[in-house]
Structure formats: C-alpha cells, structure tokens
Design a protein around this motif. Structure first.
Motif, PDB file in Angstrom:
ATOM      1  N   MET A   1       0.871  -1.364  -0.055  1.00 32.06           N
ATOM      2  CA  MET A   1      -0.059  -0.117  -0.159  1.00 32.06           C
ATOM      3  C   MET A   1       0.954   1.276  -0.007  1.00 32.06           C
ATOM      4  O   MET A   1       1.803   1.388   0.766  1.00 32.06           O
ATOM      5  N   PRO A   2       0.759   2.175  -0.890  1.00 35.82           N
ATOM      6  CA  PRO A   2       1.397   3.420  -0.973  1.00 35.82           C
ATOM      7  C   PRO A   2       1.295   4.170   0.344  1.00 35.82           C
ATOM      8  O   PRO A   2       0.270   4.066   0.846  1.00 35.82           O
ATOM      9  N   ARG A   3       2.356   5.004   0.619  1.00 35.16           N
ATOM     10  CA  ARG A   3       2.068   5.821   1.814  1.00 35.16           C
ATOM     11  C   ARG A   3       1.246   6.995   1.462  1.00 35.16           C
ATOM     12  O   ARG A   3       1.021   7.490   0.407  1.00 35.16           O
ATOM     13  N   PRO A   4       0.519   7.698   2.638  1.00 38.75           N
ATOM     14  CA  PRO A   4      -0.333   8.723   2.283  1.00 38.75           C
ATOM     15  C   PRO A   4       0.196   9.865   1.587  1.00 38.75           C
ATOM     16  O   PRO A   4      -0.431  10.571   0.801  1.00 38.75           O
ATOM     17  N   ASP A   6       2.593   9.789  -0.471  1.00 35.60           N
ATOM     18  CA  ASP A   6       3.011   9.508  -1.783  1.00 35.60           C
ATOM     19  C   ASP A   6       1.469   9.608  -2.444  1.00 35.60           C
ATOM     20  O   ASP A   6       1.585  10.324  -3.816  1.00 35.60           O
ATOM     21  N   ILE A   7       0.262   9.259  -2.041  1.00 33.59           N
ATOM     22  CA  ILE A   7      -0.853   9.266  -2.675  1.00 33.59           C
ATOM     23  C   ILE A   7      -1.228  10.752  -3.051  1.00 33.59           C
ATOM     24  O   ILE A   7      -1.633  11.278  -4.077  1.00 33.59           O
ATOM     25  N   SER A   8      -1.122  11.675  -1.999  1.00 33.53           N
ATOM     26  CA  SER A   8      -1.455  12.989  -1.846  1.00 33.53           C
ATOM     27  C   SER A   8      -0.349  13.839  -3.036  1.00 33.53           C
ATOM     28  O   SER A   8      -0.860  14.646  -3.629  1.00 33.53           O
ATOM     29  N   GLY A   9       0.723  13.390  -2.751  1.00 29.80           N
ATOM     30  CA  GLY A   9       1.742  14.239  -3.890  1.00 29.80           C
ATOM     31  C   GLY A   9       1.376  13.717  -5.456  1.00 29.80           C
ATOM     32  O   GLY A   9       1.148  14.710  -6.262  1.00 29.80           O
ATOM     33  N   THR A  10       1.173  12.521  -5.585  1.00 26.19           N
ATOM     34  CA  THR A  10       0.452  12.100  -7.022  1.00 26.19           C
ATOM     35  C   THR A  10      -0.728  12.524  -7.151  1.00 26.19           C
ATOM     36  O   THR A  10      -0.656  13.185  -8.280  1.00 26.19           O
ATOM     37  N   ALA A  11      -1.632  12.853  -6.267  1.00 31.49           N
ATOM     38  CA  ALA A  11      -3.020  13.416  -6.807  1.00 31.49           C
ATOM     39  C   ALA A  11      -2.580  14.739  -6.955  1.00 31.49           C
ATOM     40  O   ALA A  11      -3.184  15.270  -8.175  1.00 31.49           O
ATOM     41  N   ALA A  12      -1.773  15.508  -6.238  1.00 33.07           N
ATOM     42  CA  ALA A  12      -1.742  17.115  -6.614  1.00 33.07           C
ATOM     43  C   ALA A  12      -0.852  17.248  -7.686  1.00 33.07           C
ATOM     44  O   ALA A  12      -1.423  18.412  -8.676  1.00 33.07           O
ATOM     45  N   LEU A  13       0.072  16.387  -8.267  1.00 33.17           N
ATOM     46  CA  LEU A  13       0.621  16.581  -9.372  1.00 33.17           C
ATOM     47  C   LEU A  13      -0.285  16.332 -10.544  1.00 33.17           C
ATOM     48  O   LEU A  13      -0.356  17.181 -11.643  1.00 33.17           O
TER      49      LEU A  13
END
Length: 77
Positions: A1-4, A6-13
């Motif tokens: 499971m990705p870290r929160p 990482d998920i937030s950064g990818t979504a923001a990008l």
C-alpha cells in the motif's frame, strides 16, 4: 500500500497538470506562460536552502524538469 504522502503528492501533481492543460486548452494561458510556471517551480526547488530536505528538493526539481523535457503525464506528444 502506498504511503499517504505519496498518494497526496501524486494526486496534487495530476490535478495541477490537468489545470495547466485546461488553462492552455481554453486559451487562458499560452504554453509559454505555462512553461514559465513550471520553470519557476523547478527553480524554487533547485535553489532551496540546503538542509534535511535537500534530497526531496532535488527529486522534485528533477521531476518538474522531466515534465518540461518530455511532456506531461496526461498527454504525451
């Protein structure tokens, strides 16, 4: 499971890339200005003060410069 983070950064990008594309598609910002925004963002990380986040800033600058060099993650030429 990705870290929160990482998920937030990818979504923001993805959101930012989509917004920049929409601004260009609707002729609100020309491509030259969008490239300028990306160059400014990369420079902010390239010239960030040295410290414990140095590796993070270098990685962010590398990613933004990669987008500039190769297109975005939504549309590739």
């Amino acid at each position: 499971m990705p870290r929160p983070d990482d998920i937030s950064g990818t979504a923001a990008l993805a959101i930012c890339e989509s917004l920049l594309l929409a601004l260009n598609d609707h002729r609100i910002l020309p491509e030259k200005e969008i490239v300028g925004v990306l160059k400014d963002a990369a420079a902010a990380h390239e010239f960030a003060p040295l410290g414990d986040q140095e590796a993070l800033h270098a990685a962010v600058a590398l990613l933004i410069n990669g987008i500039l060099a190769g297109g975005n993650s939504v549309r590739r030429p």
